[in-house]
Design a protein around this motif. Sequence first.
Motif, PDB file in Angstrom:
ATOM      1  N   ARG A 154     -23.969  11.660   4.712  1.00 45.67           N
ATOM      2  CA  ARG A 154     -22.664  11.113   4.342  1.00 45.67           C
ATOM      3  C   ARG A 154     -22.512  11.141   2.826  1.00 45.67           C
ATOM      4  N   LEU A 155     -21.424  11.714   2.353  1.00 43.13           N
ATOM      5  CA  LEU A 155     -21.182  11.832   0.918  1.00 43.13           C
ATOM      6  C   LEU A 155     -20.378  10.649   0.411  1.00 43.13           C
ATOM      7  N   PRO A 156     -20.618  10.238  -0.829  1.00 42.71           N
ATOM      8  CA  PRO A 156     -19.832   9.133  -1.394  1.00 42.71           C
ATOM      9  C   PRO A 156     -18.411   9.585  -1.712  1.00 42.71           C
ATOM     10  N   LEU A 157     -17.439   8.707  -1.492  1.00 38.78           N
ATOM     11  CA  LEU A 157     -16.043   8.971  -1.866  1.00 38.78           C
ATOM     12  C   LEU A 157     -15.770   8.313  -3.211  1.00 38.78           C
ATOM     13  N   GLU A 158     -15.256   9.087  -4.121  1.00 38.70           N
ATOM     14  CA  GLU A 158     -14.930   8.569  -5.453  1.00 38.70           C
ATOM     15  C   GLU A 158     -13.425   8.658  -5.670  1.00 38.70           C
ATOM     16  N   GLY A 159     -12.704   8.032  -4.787  1.00 37.94           N
ATOM     17  CA  GLY A 159     -11.243   8.118  -4.881  1.00 37.94           C
ATOM     18  C   GLY A 159     -10.707   9.059  -3.824  1.00 37.94           C
ATOM     19  N   LYS A 160      -9.440   8.996  -3.546  1.00 36.45           N
ATOM     20  CA  LYS A 160      -8.838   9.760  -2.465  1.00 36.45           C
ATOM     21  C   LYS A 160      -8.836  11.253  -2.795  1.00 36.45           C
ATOM     22  N   GLY A 161      -9.282  12.017  -1.818  1.00 36.42           N
ATOM     23  CA  GLY A 161      -9.199  13.459  -1.937  1.00 36.42           C
ATOM     24  C   GLY A 161     -10.091  14.075  -2.994  1.00 36.42           C
ATOM     25  N   ASN A 162     -11.099  13.357  -3.450  1.00 36.00           N
ATOM     26  CA  ASN A 162     -11.935  13.888  -4.527  1.00 36.00           C
ATOM     27  C   ASN A 162     -13.000  14.857  -4.044  1.00 36.00           C
ATOM     28  N   LEU A 163     -13.350  14.786  -2.774  1.00 34.76           N
ATOM     29  CA  LEU A 163     -14.444  15.594  -2.283  1.00 34.76           C
ATOM     30  C   LEU A 163     -13.966  16.987  -1.918  1.00 34.76           C
ATOM     31  N   GLU A 164     -14.557  17.969  -2.572  1.00 32.38           N
ATOM     32  CA  GLU A 164     -14.171  19.351  -2.327  1.00 32.38           C
ATOM     33  C   GLU A 164     -14.387  19.704  -0.864  1.00 32.38           C
ATOM     34  N   GLY A 165     -13.361  20.265  -0.252  1.00 33.51           N
ATOM     35  CA  GLY A 165     -13.458  20.707   1.125  1.00 33.51           C
ATOM     36  C   GLY A 165     -13.319  19.608   2.153  1.00 33.51           C
ATOM     37  N   GLN A 166     -12.998  18.390   1.739  1.00 35.07           N
ATOM     38  CA  GLN A 166     -12.935  17.293   2.690  1.00 35.07           C
ATOM     39  C   GLN A 166     -11.500  16.925   3.089  1.00 35.07           C
ATOM     40  N   GLY A 167     -10.530  17.687   2.608  1.00 31.02           N
ATOM     41  CA  GLY A 167      -9.161  17.482   3.057  1.00 31.02           C
ATOM     42  C   GLY A 167      -8.662  16.084   2.812  1.00 31.02           C
ATOM     43  N   LYS A 168      -8.299  15.392   3.864  1.00 26.26           N
ATOM     44  CA  LYS A 168      -7.694  14.065   3.757  1.00 26.26           C
ATOM     45  C   LYS A 168      -8.701  12.937   3.976  1.00 26.26           C
ATOM     46  N   ALA A 169      -9.936  13.175   3.609  1.00 23.36           N
ATOM     47  CA  ALA A 169     -10.951  12.139   3.804  1.00 23.36           C
ATOM     48  C   ALA A 169     -10.572  10.862   3.072  1.00 23.36           C
ATOM     49  N   GLY A 170      -9.970  11.009   1.891  1.00 21.62           N
ATOM     50  CA  GLY A 170      -9.620   9.843   1.103  1.00 21.62           C
ATOM     51  C   GLY A 170      -8.527   9.006   1.717  1.00 21.62           C
ATOM     52  N   GLU A 171      -7.825   9.550   2.732  1.00 18.13           N
ATOM     53  CA  GLU A 171      -6.743   8.802   3.382  1.00 18.13           C
ATOM     54  C   GLU A 171      -7.243   7.986   4.560  1.00 18.13           C
ATOM     55  N   LYS A 172      -8.478   8.169   4.955  1.00 21.87           N
ATOM     56  CA  LYS A 172      -9.026   7.428   6.084  1.00 21.87           C
ATOM     57  C   LYS A 172      -9.620   6.112   5.587  1.00 21.87           C
ATOM     58  N   SER A 173      -9.641   5.136   6.465  1.00 23.55           N
ATOM     59  CA  SER A 173     -10.211   3.849   6.091  1.00 23.55           C
ATOM     60  C   SER A 173     -11.733   3.947   6.050  1.00 23.55           C
ATOM     61  N   ALA A 174     -12.365   2.986   5.373  1.00 21.32           N
ATOM     62  CA  ALA A 174     -13.821   2.965   5.290  1.00 21.32           C
ATOM     63  C   ALA A 174     -14.439   2.862   6.680  1.00 21.32           C
ATOM     64  N   GLU A 175     -13.794   2.107   7.544  1.00 26.74           N
ATOM     65  CA  GLU A 175     -14.314   1.959   8.906  1.00 26.74           C
ATOM     66  C   GLU A 175     -14.255   3.284   9.663  1.00 26.74           C
ATOM     67  N   GLU A 176     -13.147   4.021   9.496  1.00 29.25           N
ATOM     68  CA  GLU A 176     -13.008   5.316  10.167  1.00 29.25           C
ATOM     69  C   GLU A 176     -14.053   6.305   9.672  1.00 29.25           C
ATOM     70  N   LEU A 177     -14.306   6.294   8.362  1.00 29.61           N
ATOM     71  CA  LEU A 177     -15.301   7.209   7.806  1.00 29.61           C
ATOM     72  C   LEU A 177     -16.705   6.862   8.282  1.00 29.61           C
ATOM     73  N   ALA A 178     -16.990   5.565   8.350  1.00 28.43           N
ATOM     74  CA  ALA A 178     -18.301   5.129   8.831  1.00 28.43           C
ATOM     75  C   ALA A 178     -18.491   5.519  10.295  1.00 28.43           C
ATOM     76  N   ASP A 179     -17.436   5.332  11.084  1.00 32.05           N
ATOM     77  CA  ASP A 179     -17.507   5.694  12.507  1.00 32.05           C
ATOM     78  C   ASP A 179     -17.720   7.198  12.673  1.00 32.05           C
ATOM     79  N   ALA A 180     -17.066   7.990  11.819  1.00 33.98           N
ATOM     80  CA  ALA A 180     -17.205   9.447  11.912  1.00 33.98           C
ATOM     81  C   ALA A 180     -18.636   9.877  11.607  1.00 33.98           C
ATOM     82  N   PHE A 181     -19.212   9.309  10.537  1.00 35.55           N
ATOM     83  CA  PHE A 181     -20.593   9.665  10.215  1.00 35.55           C
ATOM     84  C   PHE A 181     -21.537   9.218  11.330  1.00 35.55           C
ATOM     85  N   ASN A 182     -21.341   8.028  11.844  1.00 37.20           N
ATOM     86  CA  ASN A 182     -22.199   7.527  12.925  1.00 37.20           C
ATOM     87  C   ASN A 182     -22.106   8.434  14.146  1.00 37.20           C
ATOM     88  N   ARG A 183     -20.901   8.906  14.449  1.00 37.53           N
ATOM     89  CA  ARG A 183     -20.728   9.788  15.609  1.00 37.53           C
ATOM     90  C   ARG A 183     -21.473  11.104  15.395  1.00 37.53           C
TER      91      ARG A 183
END
Length: 321
Positions: A184-213
């Motif tokens: 799991r990569l750290p988010l440093e603001g919305k949309g900052n991660l290259e190639g991650q599209g709209k990752a910055g628009e998801k909630s922290a809970e959604e991102l955590a659930d995605a990594f766990n899945r």
Amino acid sequence: MSELHKFLFEGLPVRGMLVRLDDSWRDVLKRRETQGAFPAPVRHLLGEMAAAAVLMQSNIKFKGSLILQAMGDGPVKLAVAEVGSDLKFRCTAKVVGEVQETATLPAMLNAHGHGRCAITLDPQDRLPGQQPYQGVVPLSDANGEPLQQVSKVIEQYMRQSEQLDTCLVLAANDELAAGLLIQRLPLEGKGNLEGQGKAGEKSAEELADAFNRISMLASTLTREELLTLDADTVLRRLFWEEDMRRFEPLVPSFACSCSRERVGGMLQGLGRAEVDEALEQMGQLEIDCDFCGARYHFDAVDVGALFATGTAKEADKGTLQ
């Protein structure tokens, strides 16, 4: 051919890598035969460490060597895998006692609870006085219980030293060393991660659930599957419902950085008196590289030239077998 596959999960701050070391791993074991093969549990430990070190090196923007070491208080005193930024790797171990055919990681390296794992980043162009970066973790969990797998040791290191949630699956036999890493990569603001599209628009809970899945899917990969299935099949079976972006595979390979000049430098470090004493006892010095099995010979003329000039290059007329 050995191969490393890197991939991203679209819209998520999650990356993955899958490595398969086949011809390069067999080359390591073949060269070791000249010095006596390691017991099977040690061979397989080194294979897992080599795969893990390649995965970790491919994750970082760093020009230099990543060195993964396990230092123990059992019959295996040291196991080490080193990988350069060009993904050339080598590995070896120091075994001083009997290793049972069914030996586990604690039995080999953590018999009395004092085993440690160290990860070192050694820059290629290190400045005078500059020290390599090193992180160290025990071979036990937070409760002092011995960890049974090197993958769990590295996951613990990544959480404690790098603050990165990581899932790692490793396996090795005498034909192949392989590993799958999900991180799991750290988010440093919305949309900052290259190639991650709209990752910055998801909630922290959604991102955590995605990594766990995704990490849960990765953890279902069995040792047999990792050692027998090709990369495409593994990724398709695990992540067929995920939107994944894959990159061109890279090619890790075995290589050793030993040289006659380095061996000469080691002899200079011992001092003339000690080297002359050894030379008198043995007639000529034979020094084997623990990593690749190369044998370097130094006779009285070589040693004289070595200490007369202060450089191993002057003794380069000796033979390498």
